[in-house]
Design an enzyme around this catalytic site. Structure first.
Site, PDB file in Angstrom:
ATOM      1  N   ASP A  57       7.649   5.448   0.948  1.00 27.30           N
ATOM      2  CA  ASP A  57       7.985   5.456  -0.467  1.00 27.30           C
ATOM      3  C   ASP A  57       6.855   6.071  -1.291  1.00 27.30           C
ATOM      4  O   ASP A  57       5.725   6.228  -0.828  1.00 27.30           O
ATOM      5  CB  ASP A  57       8.213   4.026  -0.968  1.00 27.30           C
ATOM      6  N   TYR A 115       2.667  -2.214   9.416  1.00 21.65           N
ATOM      7  CA  TYR A 115       2.237  -2.011   8.030  1.00 21.65           C
ATOM      8  C   TYR A 115       1.205  -3.076   7.669  1.00 21.65           C
ATOM      9  O   TYR A 115       1.290  -4.216   8.123  1.00 21.65           O
ATOM     10  CB  TYR A 115       3.418  -2.142   7.067  1.00 21.65           C
TER      11      TYR A 115
END
EC number: 5.4.99.12
Length: 257
Positions: A57, A115
């Site tokens: 993103d 992540y």
């Protein structure tokens, strides 16, 4: 006969704050867009195609991802790596390159991803830290956040913890590991004394999933998280999305090929 029979795999890192995400957008700076411009300039043509292992993103950084490049002619890209990186200006770095089989499907070759999301309390928060660490007004203590992170482990329907898009129908994803801890990745005068990390490993993630999981461990109770995972189709107030700049795609692991 394949129009671009040669395939090369790059390991890539980038600083997400410079870009509006991975995918090309007209009039917007993106990772894919900058790669295309630089490769067009260095190669002297535009007869190539990219596939990325992740479509991060806007604002999300990447420590280790992969990019597959398809070319019409065999090219010594290892020799070109320094000049490619020079023109990528440091905000994108191609760490390595190797030739790979043309039939490699990079998306399917990804085994799992990790992540890390970095955050700290609002007091004594140096301005420079905002490049990689999110300043948070209030959040649960470490033990409670660790307890809530463990609830996400396993295979669940995560539709209550993602941004739902009209074309998405499969919301089941598997979280292999999730934890929260004090990290030593950041130190010195530019960073808060205590920086926390939410680390999650999974086979794949939905749009905004990790950032909504982060917001949930900050502000939701364990029972609220369990309820949303157990009954994902109910109507709930939307989980907030944690800011993008604290998130880093830390590791991408590929299957053997």
């Amino acid at each position: 006969m394949l129009s671009r029979p040669y395939s090369y795999l790059f390991e890539i890192s980038y600083y997400g704050a410079r870009f509006k995400g991975w995918a090309k957008q007209k009039g917007q700076p993106t990772v894919e867009g900058k790669l295309e411009r630089v490769f067009r300039f260095i190669l002297g043509h535009e007869d190539f195609r990219f596939i990325g292992s992740s479509r991060t993103d806007s604002g999300v950084s990447c420590r280790q991802g992969f990019v597959q490049l398809f070319l019409r002619e065999k090219t010594d890209l290892e020799t070109l790596l320094p000049v490619l990186n020079l023109n990528l200006s440091g905000e994108i770095v191609l760490n390595s390159v190797r030739e790979v089989p043309r039939d490699l499907n990079l998306i399917q070759a990804v085994s799992h991803k990790t992540y890390r999301y970095f955050f700290a309390e609002e007091h004594s928060f140096p301005a420079f830290a905002s490049a990689f660490v999110t300043q948070v007004h209030q959040f649960s203590d470490l033990d409670k956040m660790e307890e809530k992170a463990q609830i996400f482990v396993g295979k669940h329907d995560f539709r209550a913890f993602c941004k739902v898009t009209p074309n998405k129908t499969d919301f089941v994803r598997e979280v292999i590991e999730a934890k929260v801890y004090l990290t030593e990745e950041f130190a010195g005068n530019f960073f808060p004394e205590k920086v926390y990390c939410f680390e999650v490993t999974g086979t794949g993630f939905l749009y905004n999933q990790v950032r909504k999981m982060v917001a949930a461990i900050w502000h939701f109770s364990s029972d609220e998280i369990k309820e949303r995972l157990a009954n994902p189709e109910k109507e709930y107030k939307q989980v907030p999305t944690a800011p993008a700049h604290g998130l880093v795609l830390w590791e991408t692991v590929l299957r053997d090929f």
